[in-house]
Design a protein around this motif. Structure first.
Motif, short mmCIF file in Angstrom:
data_model
loop_
_atom_site.label_atom_id
_atom_site.label_comp_id
_atom_site.label_asym_id
_atom_site.label_seq_id
_atom_site.Cartn_x
_atom_site.Cartn_y
_atom_site.Cartn_z
N TYR A 142 -4.20 5.48 -9.09
CA TYR A 142 -3.39 6.37 -8.25
C TYR A 142 -1.97 6.43 -8.83
CZ TYR A 142 -2.39 1.81 -6.08
OH TYR A 142 -2.07 0.51 -5.87
N TYR A 143 -1.34 7.58 -8.72
CA TYR A 143 -0.06 7.80 -9.38
C TYR A 143 0.56 9.10 -8.85
CZ TYR A 143 -2.90 10.99 -12.22
OH TYR A 143 -3.75 12.00 -12.62
N VAL A 154 -1.49 11.71 -6.55
CA VAL A 154 -2.91 11.61 -6.84
C VAL A 154 -3.43 10.28 -6.27
CG1 VAL A 154 -4.65 11.54 -8.67
CG2 VAL A 154 -2.60 12.96 -8.94
N LEU A 155 -4.40 10.38 -5.36
CA LEU A 155 -4.91 9.18 -4.69
C LEU A 155 -6.27 8.75 -5.25
CD1 LEU A 155 -4.05 10.09 -0.97
CD2 LEU A 155 -2.73 8.63 -2.54
N ASP A 156 -6.57 7.50 -5.03
CA ASP A 156 -7.88 6.94 -5.38
C ASP A 156 -8.63 6.66 -4.08
OD1 ASP A 156 -10.05 5.55 -6.22
OD2 ASP A 156 -8.93 3.85 -7.06
N SER A 157 -9.60 7.53 -3.77
CA SER A 157 -10.29 7.48 -2.47
C SER A 157 -11.38 6.43 -2.39
CB SER A 157 -10.99 8.82 -2.22
OG SER A 157 -10.10 9.88 -2.14
N ASP A 173 -5.03 -1.53 1.47
CA ASP A 173 -3.65 -1.91 1.84
C ASP A 173 -2.64 -1.65 0.72
OD1 ASP A 173 -4.56 -2.65 4.28
OD2 ASP A 173 -4.74 -4.79 3.79
N GLU A 174 -3.00 -2.04 -0.49
CA GLU A 174 -2.06 -1.92 -1.61
C GLU A 174 -1.65 -0.47 -1.85
OE1 GLU A 174 -3.45 -4.42 -4.94
OE2 GLU A 174 -2.31 -3.01 -6.19
N GLN A 175 -2.67 0.41 -1.89
CA GLN A 175 -2.38 1.83 -2.15
C GLN A 175 -1.67 2.48 -0.97
OE1 GLN A 175 -4.73 5.79 -3.82
NE2 GLN A 175 -5.91 4.12 -3.05
N MET A 176 -2.02 2.05 0.25
CA MET A 176 -1.35 2.59 1.44
C MET A 176 0.15 2.25 1.40
SD MET A 176 -1.82 4.39 4.24
CE MET A 176 -3.45 4.32 5.00
N ASN A 177 0.45 1.00 1.03
CA ASN A 177 1.86 0.60 0.89
C ASN A 177 2.57 1.44 -0.18
OD1 ASN A 177 1.73 -1.35 2.82
ND2 ASN A 177 1.20 -3.00 1.39
N TRP A 178 1.87 1.62 -1.28
CA TRP A 178 2.43 2.42 -2.37
C TRP A 178 2.72 3.84 -1.90
CZ3 TRP A 178 0.36 6.87 -4.57
CH2 TRP A 178 1.03 7.34 -5.70
N GLU A 182 6.20 5.72 -1.82
CA GLU A 182 6.28 6.94 -2.63
C GLU A 182 6.87 8.09 -1.80
OE1 GLU A 182 5.51 6.85 -5.83
OE2 GLU A 182 5.98 8.98 -6.10
N LEU A 183 6.38 8.23 -0.56
CA LEU A 183 6.88 9.31 0.30
C LEU A 183 8.31 9.04 0.74
CD1 LEU A 183 3.69 10.11 2.41
CD2 LEU A 183 4.77 11.58 0.70
N LYS A 184 8.62 7.76 0.97
CA LYS A 184 9.98 7.40 1.36
C LYS A 184 10.96 7.72 0.23
CE LYS A 184 10.30 3.56 4.09
NZ LYS A 184 10.37 2.09 4.24
N ALA A 185 10.52 7.54 -0.99
CA ALA A 185 11.38 7.74 -2.16
C ALA A 185 11.48 9.22 -2.57
CB ALA A 185 10.86 6.91 -3.32
#
Ligand code: ZN
Length: 300
Positions: A142-143, A154-157, A173-178, A182-185
């Motif tokens: 994901y990136y 781009v997400l990894d489902s 959890d890890e990707q959700m945090n990311w 990402e949206l905050k930034a």
């Protein structure tokens, strides 16, 4: 263009406040044109290579031209429990076609069929998502990237279910945090388009052949963390569009002003015609600077 020349020809007749509005609408030009190709499932069978070449030609014949391709995953036919030789053959076929026939940059999401899952192969160097990531030159599944004022996430489902036997749609959890970070930034003024293989939200699963008295949905068919993702998007109004595939059907759901599009499949019904009423095709999306977009599903 037609509308513009009409304005030009009748320019003398347009008076008062109608003029600036009309000109503004006619001058609205997309900042980016994207083709969304998903579920290509390449294999040297069913004439799939020739048909995919035709599809790529069709994409490149679009006027105005397509700036980039979003590949929604299920790039190759199926890696899950295949032997390495078959997997390598499918990927070699993929690279040879894209190298020869496609001059547009492509960004990939991984699909469930792009993962090598077999109990016997555990411990092998290319097990799981590693093989495809290596093929695509990606360091992570994901990136994000930015292009012409839009942010693309781009997400990894696809992740193992809690019982570790099969996959379900979720971020983990890890990707959700990311994603939260990402949206905050991302500046609130920058519109966001999200790409995932498995739909975050879709109505396609409710198209059944038989009358049901209770709907059942599999965790592998749609994201199981939909509510959590939607809560997050609700805090970030710049999330405008979510693109997915996986179901090989085309639908469009709008919820909280976010548009969720499941964009059919290049392979249709895995290269054997239409999947229900959805014919083989791809999405064309024009992105505008103000966060709006126009889109359509194109049969090639
Ligand atoms: Zn698929």
């Amino acid at each position: 263009m037609q509308r513009r020349s009409w304005i030009k020809n009748t320019g003398g007749l347009l008076l008062g406040s109608a003029l600036p509005v009309t000109i503004e609408a006619a001058n609205k030009k997309p900042v980016l044109r994207v083709a969304h190709l998903t579920d290509i499932h390449i294999k040297d069978k069913w004439d799939a290579p020739a048909r995919f070449r035709r599809c790529l030609q069709h994409v490149q014949d679009q006027k105005p031209g397509v700036d980039l391709i979003l590949n929604g995953g299920d790039v190759v036919f199926d890696m899950n429990k295949e032997n390495l030789e078959t997997i390598k053959t499918e990927w070699n076929l993929w690279h040879s076609i894209v190298k020869a026939e496609c001059s547009i940059p492509m960004h990939y999401a991984l699909g469930n069929h792009d993962i090598w899952w077999n109990e016997d192969d555990k411990g092998q160097a290319l097990y799981g998502k590693k093989f495809s990531l290596e093929q695509l030159g990606l360091s992570n599944s994901y990136y994000s990237f930015s292009k012409n004022g839009w942010k693309f996430i781009v997400l990894d489902s696809t992740h193992l279910d809690i019982d570790n036997t099969w996959y379900i749609g979720k971020l983990g959890d890890e990707q959700m945090n990311w994603l939260q970070q990402e949206l905050k930034a991302t500046p609130a003024t920058m519109p966001v388009c999200v790409l995932s293989h498995i739909p975050i939200l879709t109505a396609t699963l409710m198209v059944e052949d038989h009358i049901v008295n209770k709907w059942t949905m599999l965790g592998g068919d749609m994201h199981t963390d939909t509510a959590k993702i939607i809560d997050l998007f609700y805090q970030h109004k710049n999330v405008k569009l979510c693109l997915s595939g996986h179901i090989h059907l085309r639908d469009k759901v709008v919820y909280n002003d976010v548009t969720f599009i499941c964009n059919g499949a290049v392979s249709g019904a895995w290269w054997e015609g239409n999947r229900r009423q959805t014919a083989p095709g791809y999405g064309v999306i024009d992105f505008y600077a103000d966060g709006s977009f126009e889109e359509r599903y194109v049969n090639y």
